[in-house]
Design a protein around this motif. Structure first.
Motif: not given
Ligand code: NAD
Length: 358
Positions: A74, A76, A87, A90, A277-279, A281, A283-284, A332
């Protein structure tokens, strides 16, 4: 086996990686003769847009009725300008489903050694650890918390509180998980300074009596943060509280080379939620270039922990390894000499590898 899965794709790359994970679950269902039924619901920014809140009651009701919950990500920039935060959905879902344990396996695939920021000799023996973080207590939820003033100066305070049954519950889970792995458990605390940590250590030692086959050790959080980087391969299961686990699990994540490789599970007494665990993203997002492996591996965790389908979970994990071993890489984790693939292609290749297994 017939099961219902509540799917919450969320925002950004959430729906993209979730689509690949569901494709993989369908391949598993096909190959092993199961039926997985999916029902989608809203969470995060998409829920704010549709209903004005990040976790609508209808979503929580559906999660509670399902056999497992599968989440994308979630958030952006669209929702960063004031108003309700995606967030918050969550935290609300963790609370609403009583999810008290967060499991984060950290595995360094030999094929991705080049992406690990540590010197090769530090990870030469491999890295395969599981971080178990308590999710419902600690300084995040302790009351009272707030703002005050002292001699005309602003003060702020949070309360670090654990009740013994909260520690016992997560400790039992961590010991059982250690029994199913390398039989070593390292409990991380700050017992040299904090009273809460002294109770934590006391209770973990009491629980250990029930698991004589598991070797228990203790580290202070500051030392643990160092040892994780100096000798990550020495850890099996790490058990820690909410705040320390928040920091330590992100530190450990870096070892694996990409955040796009790391799955997680959040378990409660009655419900369980799985998510990369990632957000989101941003940017992509929308370009079909995200790495779906964290999401696919979260689906493997779902099969193992919620449905006790060990063989099927293993098949998914082997398919991911085989995909990497054949040189397929999303952006990545791309390295010279490898073949760059899209998010959708990664999902397709993993499905094919599952179907090809004996
Ligand atoms: P992010 O994890 O979204 O991205 C961090 C970096 O890692 C970015 O450069 C992104 O392009 C890259 N990345 C992440 N997942 C990837 C994937 N599967 N494949 C390739 N590259 C990947 O963290 P952020 O940029 O700090 O946060 C973006 C948004 O996501 C914010 O709104 C934040 O609050 C939210 N967030 C949500 C969660 C969740 O839903 N559990 C966790 C962390 C952040």
């Amino acid at each position: 086996m017939k099961k219902n899965i509540c799917v919450l794709p969320g925002d950004g790359i959430g729906p993209e990686v979730t689509a690949q994970a569901l494709k993989v679950l369908d391949a598993v269902a096909d190959k092993f003769g199961h039926v997985f039924e999916y029902e989608q619901a809203l969470i995060g920014g998409s829920a704010i847009d549709a209903c004005g809140e990040p976790l609508p009651q209808a979503t929580l009701d559906l999660c509670r009725k399902s056999d497992a919950v599968f989440l994308g990500a979630v958030g952006g920039p669209k929702w960063d300008k004031g108003g309700p935060r995606p967030e918050a959905g969550l935290l609300a879902i963790r609370k609403g489903l009583g999810l008290f344990a967060n499991l984060r396996p950290v595995l360094l695939y030999p094929e991705l050694l080049g992406g690990c920021p540590l010197k090769p000799e530090r990870v030469a023996g491999g890295v395969d650890m599981l971080i178990v973080r308590e999710l419902t207590g600690d300084v995040y939820f302790g009351q009272p918390a707030g703002r005050g003033s002292e001699q005309g100066l602003r003060t702020a305070f949070n309360n670090m509180i654990y009740r013994e049954d909260e520690i016992e519950r997560i400790a039992h889970l961590a010991f059982r998980l250690a029994q199913s792995r390398g039989k070593r458990l390292c409990s991380v605390d700050k017992a040299n300074v904090l009273e809460v940590s002294r109770l934590w250590r006391e209770v973990v030692i009491e629980v250990a009596v029930h698991y004589p086959d598991v070797e228990l050790s203790h580290l202070y959080i500051d030392n643990a943060a160092m040892q994780l980087i100096l000798r990550p391969g020495d850890f099996d299961v790490i058990l820690t509280a909410n705040l320390f686990g928040d920091i330590l699990s992100d530190e450990a994540a870096v070892v694996s080379g990409s955040i796009g490789m790391l799955p997680s599970a959040s378990l409660g007494e009655a419900h369980a939620l799985y998510e990369p665990i990632h957000g989101s993203a941003p940017d992509i997002a929308g370009r079909d270039i995200a790495n779906p492996m964290a999401s696919v591996l979260s689906a493997a965790m779902l099969l193992r922990h919620s449905f006790a389908l060990k063989k099927e979970a293993g098949a998914v994990e082997r398919a991911v390894s085989a995909t990497l071993a054949e040189g397929f890489r999303t952006g990545d984790i791309m390295e010279a000499g490898m073949r760059r693939i899209s998010c959708t292609e990664a999902g397709d290749i993993i499905c094919k590898k599952i179907m090809e297994q004996n």
